[in-house]
Design a protein around this motif. Sequence first.
Motif, PDB file in Angstrom:
ATOM      1  N   LEU A   1       0.789  -1.258   0.096  1.00 52.55           N
ATOM      2  CA  LEU A   1      -0.052  -0.079  -0.145  1.00 52.55           C
ATOM      3  C   LEU A   1       0.923   1.222  -0.134  1.00 52.55           C
ATOM      4  CD1 LEU A   1      -2.806  -0.877   2.706  1.00 52.55           C
ATOM      5  CD2 LEU A   1      -2.757  -1.198   0.090  1.00 52.55           C
ATOM      6  N   VAL A   2       0.506   2.138  -0.808  1.00 49.08           N
ATOM      7  CA  VAL A   2       1.320   3.501  -1.005  1.00 49.08           C
ATOM      8  C   VAL A   2       0.385   4.502  -0.658  1.00 49.08           C
ATOM      9  CG1 VAL A   2       2.767   4.871  -2.371  1.00 49.08           C
ATOM     10  CG2 VAL A   2       2.998   2.308  -2.503  1.00 49.08           C
ATOM     11  N   ASN A   3       0.799   5.584   0.264  1.00 46.37           N
ATOM     12  CA  ASN A   3       0.011   6.673   0.327  1.00 46.37           C
ATOM     13  C   ASN A   3       0.674   7.885  -0.501  1.00 46.37           C
ATOM     14  OD1 ASN A   3      -1.298   9.031   1.244  1.00 46.37           O
ATOM     15  ND2 ASN A   3      -1.218   8.633   3.453  1.00 46.37           N
ATOM     16  N   ARG A   4      -0.018   8.137  -1.621  1.00 44.33           N
ATOM     17  CA  ARG A   4       0.502   9.355  -2.324  1.00 44.33           C
ATOM     18  C   ARG A   4      -0.136  10.605  -2.140  1.00 44.33           C
ATOM     19  NH1 ARG A   4       3.983   6.818  -5.454  1.00 44.33           N
ATOM     20  NH2 ARG A   4       3.755   4.775  -6.240  1.00 44.33           N
ATOM     21  N   GLY A   5      -0.759  10.736  -1.153  1.00 48.98           N
ATOM     22  CA  GLY A   5      -1.534  12.196  -0.922  1.00 48.98           C
ATOM     23  C   GLY A   5      -0.963  12.753   0.275  1.00 48.98           C
ATOM     24  N   ASN A   6      -1.488  13.735   0.856  1.00 48.28           N
ATOM     25  CA  ASN A   6      -0.900  14.572   2.174  1.00 48.28           C
ATOM     26  C   ASN A   6      -1.735  14.402   3.405  1.00 48.28           C
ATOM     27  OD1 ASN A   6      -3.143  16.065   1.420  1.00 48.28           O
ATOM     28  ND2 ASN A   6      -2.105  17.578   0.197  1.00 48.28           N
ATOM     29  N   THR A   7      -2.430  13.362   3.464  1.00 49.67           N
ATOM     30  CA  THR A   7      -3.349  13.293   4.747  1.00 49.67           C
ATOM     31  C   THR A   7      -3.005  11.483   5.245  1.00 49.67           C
ATOM     32  OG1 THR A   7      -5.066  12.362   3.410  1.00 49.67           O
ATOM     33  CG2 THR A   7      -5.153  14.522   3.819  1.00 49.67           C
ATOM     34  N   VAL A   8      -3.212  11.637   6.622  1.00 50.76           N
ATOM     35  CA  VAL A   8      -3.025  10.248   7.164  1.00 50.76           C
ATOM     36  C   VAL A   8      -4.169   9.306   6.736  1.00 50.76           C
ATOM     37  CG1 VAL A   8      -3.045   8.820   9.336  1.00 50.76           C
ATOM     38  CG2 VAL A   8      -1.743  11.007   9.040  1.00 50.76           C
ATOM     39  N   LEU A   9      -4.125   8.117   6.271  1.00 49.93           N
ATOM     40  CA  LEU A   9      -5.114   7.242   5.807  1.00 49.93           C
ATOM     41  C   LEU A   9      -5.301   5.966   6.550  1.00 49.93           C
ATOM     42  CD1 LEU A   9      -4.556   7.327   2.071  1.00 49.93           C
ATOM     43  CD2 LEU A   9      -6.214   8.740   3.127  1.00 49.93           C
ATOM     44  N   GLU A  10      -6.542   5.688   6.852  1.00 49.18           N
ATOM     45  CA  GLU A  10      -6.946   4.394   7.568  1.00 49.18           C
ATOM     46  C   GLU A  10      -7.666   3.446   6.544  1.00 49.18           C
ATOM     47  OE1 GLU A  10      -9.157   5.052  10.882  1.00 49.18           O
ATOM     48  OE2 GLU A  10      -7.612   6.236  12.007  1.00 49.18           O
ATOM     49  N   PRO A  11      -6.705   2.482   5.726  1.00 43.99           N
ATOM     50  CA  PRO A  11      -7.300   1.888   4.765  1.00 43.99           C
ATOM     51  C   PRO A  11      -8.062   0.658   5.235  1.00 43.99           C
ATOM     52  CG  PRO A  11      -5.035   1.308   5.047  1.00 43.99           C
ATOM     53  CD  PRO A  11      -5.306   2.144   6.007  1.00 43.99           C
ATOM     54  N   ARG A  12      -9.006   0.479   4.279  1.00 43.85           N
ATOM     55  CA  ARG A  12      -9.841  -0.921   4.256  1.00 43.85           C
ATOM     56  C   ARG A  12      -9.710  -1.571   3.233  1.00 43.85           C
ATOM     57  NH1 ARG A  12     -14.562  -0.633   7.541  1.00 43.85           N
ATOM     58  NH2 ARG A  12     -15.690  -1.728   5.833  1.00 43.85           N
ATOM     59  N   LEU A  13      -9.699  -3.196   3.495  1.00 39.69           N
ATOM     60  CA  LEU A  13      -9.170  -4.075   2.203  1.00 39.69           C
ATOM     61  C   LEU A  13     -10.471  -5.138   2.122  1.00 39.69           C
ATOM     62  CD1 LEU A  13      -7.210  -5.319   0.382  1.00 39.69           C
ATOM     63  CD2 LEU A  13      -6.581  -6.505   2.297  1.00 39.69           C
ATOM     64  N   ALA A  14     -10.718  -5.303   0.889  1.00 38.09           N
ATOM     65  CA  ALA A  14     -11.580  -6.383   0.363  1.00 38.09           C
ATOM     66  C   ALA A  14     -10.791  -7.198  -0.510  1.00 38.09           C
ATOM     67  CB  ALA A  14     -12.803  -5.755  -0.147  1.00 38.09           C
TER      68      ALA A  14
END
Length: 333
Positions: A175-188
Amino acid sequence: MRALPGQDRSAETAETAEAAEAAETAETAEAAETAETAAAAGSVAAGQEWRAEPATGGRPYVYLEGRPGAVLEDGISVTNPAAEPLTVRLRATGTAWLAFAEDRVTVPARTRADVPFAVTVPATAPPGDRPAKVVVSAGGHEAAVRVHVRVTGPELGALTVEDLRVEGRSIRYTLVNRGNTVLEPRLAVRADGLTGALLRRPARTLPVELGPGRSLELSEPWPDPPALDSVDITLRVTAPGAVPAEATASARYVPWAAATGTALALGAAAGALALWRGRERGPGRHGRRRGSEPSGGSEPSGGSERSGGSERSGGPDRSGGPRRPPAQAGDRS
């Protein structure tokens, strides 16, 4: 207490003195119990370890917000319940914008000391969240205080799934965060084979927090993959404020024991066929070579001579004597 007529007042005085003595004993016991409780509480307090927390009580972490170029200030508190002074060391992890006036502080006995720090946001910092921690250490013990810094401005949430592959009984991906905010990912997770659906896992929140610009390699267990199939695996990742991302990879499952047996059988069949063809061609060519007669040649010496299509018998042989005619059937001479 009133004395009955004719009752001696000395009995009344003795009863009053007994009651006063009982009350005094009770008060003494209560005072002793209170002192014992206080001493026990003091012993517990003295045995407590030091702790670190945000400078203003009641906050779970330090939160700071400002525009690029701003200087943000806050602090942490270190409580020392021991009877001796405590020297602690401080360091920051995460963002490099956090700095202390001193990275070594001595806290007096039974005292709480406030340690200030400052966060200087670079003028070129893009908007978004920057997580950090203040780590306090002393005497082999560490305590961490979370610091959440938000740079104001337009926010961008961008998440990608990369390097998806299947290794044994695990599905691995990044997983790569290419934005500027902290993310809490969900996976399916979804897997489909030639015969239909093989795996269906609905979306769930992953136990990770992905900061801006960070990448994280994760794996998804698959304990019962198919023994023989062609599978397409799809991962779908979502996060609040970010566009959903998907990745698909293919995998082939072949039982190696069966494949090895089939290859050996095919190899043996090909070898037998080649051997049979070699035996069939070899003797035939050799026989035809031996049985063919020479074309345009003369008969071997000692046979009849042919001239003009007729056969001549007799005549002198090479030794100079008469040539005997060929024997006829039934001639015994």
